[in-house]
Design a protein around this motif. Structure first.
Motif: not given
Length: 212
Positions: A68-86
């Motif tokens: 949804r956008g960089g303003w969305c905390p759920y989106c930021n958590t999801q994107l940051a979390g992808l680092r773990e499996i990248e």
């Protein structure tokens, strides 16, 4: 609750004829493009504002994330979390592309502000909602929530020029083969519910097995 389950069942049972190219009136009414079809080829923008065809970027197995956008905390958590499996996804041969209705300038800023440091994958702007519409996940945000986001929280959200309404994508994850075929999709009308990393990794491995 009955309506929610009915809608979710409808999303899971969509066929190719149910592709949407317009904006749904609510998130409950989106009609996502299902796995098994070719990924729509649309024009997006890079962080520098350069136009780029999605098809030209999918030259290897791809994890395509709509947020949804960089303003969305759920989106930021999801994107940051992808680092773990990248690293594991990279070893499997995948790349990660993340698409948002944010402007290129907003993307550049959100990349810097993401929890845990700058994101290592490609972020793309869909500020005209062409990708969200083509994938059938675009919807109009209701007037009450729009008013709160714009006036109370002072968020800089893109609006549709024709109607002046805020448009958002239902958060979604697609696995796309190097041939552009959609191998797997996860779409949830509740923006707080995101695909777990373990499930994404499992689906990514299975998708590769099916193409061998």
């Amino acid at each position: 609750m009955k309506r929610l389950y009915t809608t979710l069942f409808a999303l899971l049972s969509l066929t190719g004829a149910a592709q949407a190219s317009e904006i749904a009136p609510t998130s409950m009414d989106v009609r996502p493009v299902p796995a098994g079809l070719q990924a729509p080829d649309v024009t997006l923008q890079t962080e520098s504002g350069r136009p780029v065809q999605l098809k030209s970027l999918i030259n290897k197995p791809t994890v395509l994330v709509f947020y949804r956008g960089g303003w969305c905390p759920y989106c930021n958590t999801q994107l940051a979390g992808l680092r773990e499996i990248e690293p594991k996804l990279t070893t499997l041969g995948y790349q990660i592309l993340a698409v948002t209705p944010d402007s290129p300038d907003a993307i550049a800023q959100s990349r810097k502000d993401t929890k845990g440091g700058a994101l290592p994958y490609t972020l793309l702007s869909d500020s005209q909602f062409v990708a969200a519409k083509a994938f059938g996940i675009a919807y109009y945000l209701d007037a009450k929530t729009s008013d709160a986001y714009l006036n109370q929280y002072k968020l800089n959200l893109n609006k549709e020029e024709r109607t002046g309404k805020v448009v958002l994508p239902v958060p979604a994850v697609y696995l796309v083969g190097a041939d552009g075929l959609l191998q797997y999709s996860f779409v949830h009308i509740n923006y707080k519910v995101r695909l777990q990393n373990e499930l994404l990794l499992h689906a990514a491995r299975l998708a590769l097995e099916k193409t061998e």
